[in-house]
Design a protein around this motif. Sequence first.
Motif, PDB file in Angstrom:
ATOM      1  N   GLY A 111       0.769  -1.284  -0.095  1.00 59.75           N
ATOM      2  CA  GLY A 111      -0.112   0.095   0.065  1.00 59.75           C
ATOM      3  C   GLY A 111       0.750   1.272   0.022  1.00 59.75           C
ATOM      4  N   VAL A 112       1.869   1.229   0.839  1.00 59.31           N
ATOM      5  CA  VAL A 112       2.679   2.225   0.925  1.00 59.31           C
ATOM      6  C   VAL A 112       3.533   2.541  -0.488  1.00 59.31           C
ATOM      7  CG1 VAL A 112       5.041   3.286   1.934  1.00 59.31           C
ATOM      8  CG2 VAL A 112       3.201   2.137   3.176  1.00 59.31           C
ATOM      9  N   LEU A 146       2.253   7.192  -6.687  1.00 55.24           N
ATOM     10  CA  LEU A 146       1.271   8.120  -7.120  1.00 55.24           C
ATOM     11  C   LEU A 146       1.748   9.512  -6.766  1.00 55.24           C
ATOM     12  CD1 LEU A 146      -1.940   6.149  -6.155  1.00 55.24           C
ATOM     13  CD2 LEU A 146      -1.387   6.701  -8.585  1.00 55.24           C
ATOM     14  N   TYR A 147       2.327   9.506  -5.394  1.00 52.57           N
ATOM     15  CA  TYR A 147       2.585  10.894  -4.902  1.00 52.57           C
ATOM     16  C   TYR A 147       3.814  11.269  -5.860  1.00 52.57           C
ATOM     17  CZ  TYR A 147       4.509  14.316  -1.975  1.00 52.57           C
ATOM     18  OH  TYR A 147       4.922  15.418  -1.352  1.00 52.57           O
ATOM     19  N   VAL A 151     -11.062   6.770   1.163  1.00 50.22           N
ATOM     20  CA  VAL A 151     -10.636   8.082   2.147  1.00 50.22           C
ATOM     21  C   VAL A 151      -9.377   8.787   1.700  1.00 50.22           C
ATOM     22  CG1 VAL A 151     -10.369   9.046   4.151  1.00 50.22           C
ATOM     23  CG2 VAL A 151     -12.232   7.428   3.871  1.00 50.22           C
ATOM     24  N   VAL A 152      -8.286   7.854   1.750  1.00 54.19           N
ATOM     25  CA  VAL A 152      -7.094   8.568   1.483  1.00 54.19           C
ATOM     26  C   VAL A 152      -6.920   8.724   0.190  1.00 54.19           C
ATOM     27  CG1 VAL A 152      -4.576   7.842   0.785  1.00 54.19           C
ATOM     28  CG2 VAL A 152      -5.855   6.739   2.964  1.00 54.19           C
ATOM     29  N   GLY A 153      -7.594   8.163  -0.928  1.00 58.52           N
ATOM     30  CA  GLY A 153      -7.391   8.704  -2.153  1.00 58.52           C
ATOM     31  C   GLY A 153      -8.360  10.039  -2.483  1.00 58.52           C
ATOM     32  N   SER A 178      -6.204  17.399  -2.136  1.00 59.86           N
ATOM     33  CA  SER A 178      -5.016  18.283  -1.647  1.00 59.86           C
ATOM     34  C   SER A 178      -4.372  18.926  -2.720  1.00 59.86           C
ATOM     35  CB  SER A 178      -4.113  17.258  -0.915  1.00 59.86           C
ATOM     36  OG  SER A 178      -3.343  16.573  -2.062  1.00 59.86           O
ATOM     37  N   GLY A 179      -4.819  18.815  -4.067  1.00 56.09           N
ATOM     38  CA  GLY A 179      -4.360  19.433  -5.243  1.00 56.09           C
ATOM     39  C   GLY A 179      -2.862  19.025  -5.567  1.00 56.09           C
TER      40      GLY A 179
END
Lengths: 243, 384
Positions: free
Chosen positions: B78-79, B85-86, B145-147, B153-154
């Motif tokens: 998951g991390v 993605l980040y 939720v995280v997504g 957040s932009g």
Amino acid sequence: MRPATLLRTAVWLSVIAFLWRPSAFAAVFAPFTHDGAPAIYDQGDLADLALAHLGLVLFATALSAVIAVLLAVVVTRGPGRAFLPMSRSLVSIGQTFPPVAVLAVAVPLVGFGSLPALIALVAYGLLPVFENALTGLAELPASVLEAADGVGMDAWQRLWSIELPLAGPLIVEGLRQTLVISVGTATLGSTVAAKGLGEVIIAGLLSDNTAFVLQGGLLTGLMAILLHDAIGRIGAYVLPRQG
Amino acid sequence: MTRLARNLPGLLFGGAGLWALFGWPFLVEKSSRVVPGIGIDVELALPVAYWPWWLVLLCAVSTATFARRPWLRLIAGGVAVATLLYGLGSAAAVQVMDENAVQRIAPGVGFWCALGALLLLVTDAVARLQLSASRQCVLIALTVVVGALGLHSGHFDSISVMREYAVNADRFAHEFSRHLLLSLGSVLVAVWLGLPLGIVCHGRATLRQSVLATLSVVQTVPSIALFGMLMAPLAALAAAWPALAQWGIGGIGYAPAFIALCLYALLPVVANTVLGLERVDAAVVDAAYGMGLTRFQLLTRIRWPLALPTIVTGIRVVLVQNIGLAAIAALVGGGGLGAFIFQGIGQTAIDLVLLGALPMVMLALVAGVLLDALVERLERRRRA
């Protein structure tokens, strides 16, 4: 003749007659047109489109059946068994993927035409066959396998003459599901310029001509039913009797 | 099985993920959204200055590949996905030029393949943990939720799909709710019609056979054709009673799509209702009659609770199916997320296709997991 045989013969004959001489059926479809629009699809040969549709579906199904059975064989023996738990989850995740999404994502990768439709059909057709082949191969009674080993069969012989025939009926059932899904999904292929009966339906939608929509819809619907029926009969003929 | 053999999926997908990350372009820079772009490799997109990112990614991928415990693999996987993605968001933000509004930074083949491989790692971990459906529900809720926080957040605003979203934000909300209305609404109506139909068919063999045969034939008609066939009668209805047209019922629009989706949903609902009601042992039925229960009481007190899990399984099948089929509604002017997909196909704009396809896939996955959890809960209560 039994009623089922009679019905089957009648459906086959009427489909063939319609594809051979569509114009003879103009009177049947005329009530569904308006403002003097043509009652029979006139932008291409219906028999041609039906054959292209059938060819695409059969080719894609054959390809996905071979891949699916091979994968199922790999994950049910030897080191491949490490992939068994995730294979099961992938099947259930894969089945939630909408066919339109698969098709839409294939277009940018390979361009327009029959290729994206083929990719979508193969990818989507894998699931039913794989799922059934997996159930068939993974859940064979241990006593049967031990008996096969006991008479001195090697792994290949056991797979070829015991495991695959016993899993056969389930695999054929998966194949039937795949065929019915593929015939319907292939009509969507026409939105990405694949040749097939979807063209007839879309032409009908664009020109507001229900007669075209009916022709395309009836031909694909009947194709699905006839294929489902035919594969079931071929399967019953080819596979050994069980029980 | 040796430890190495058992870890084959980990090695394969972890390795493939890293290979794809380095082997193929991470980003694609396009001068406009419809032209093919130029690939940018990950070493250029995220140079040495991003060393903390690299550190986290490589640690997470190797933990997800080699860890012995599945739950550790799941967390690390998951991390790794989140980090990947980040990094995409950060890299896209660097590449984007402020003054150029038509320029697009899209994820490249390397990104997609790496993401796919990492998701397979996560799937393997989840499958090995043998999580119950309710726990999978928690997992997917956490992901959503995280997504959502991440999108809000932009950080990802420079990526092409999000640029496409920014342009179409109002329309997206409209098409998304239309999609929900089409898929959920049609399933609700199908349940409302299908349950009584299933109950009536139960115990009447000839009626059941003919109803199920008719509905199976309906299922073989391709969706575009069924939508199209309903347009003509609806148009005629709207012409005869103009009041109907005010309700949005007409030849073009959501009405034919809604009715077609209901028809498709009926077969699994009716078939599973009949199947579920017949799950009761003959001995139980005899005992119930012996205790003086009426036919109606037998249905409501014994058959119904036993049938419920099977019926909900049928509803799960049709809900997931209709979320996908609702995309076709766009072809008859019914709207929904399919509108973006087909518009995108027409313009060969992949970002627009993804704007329609990604939320649809997420919606189908969430619906599947939620209803799986419900079925599991009902089964457990039935056994208790």
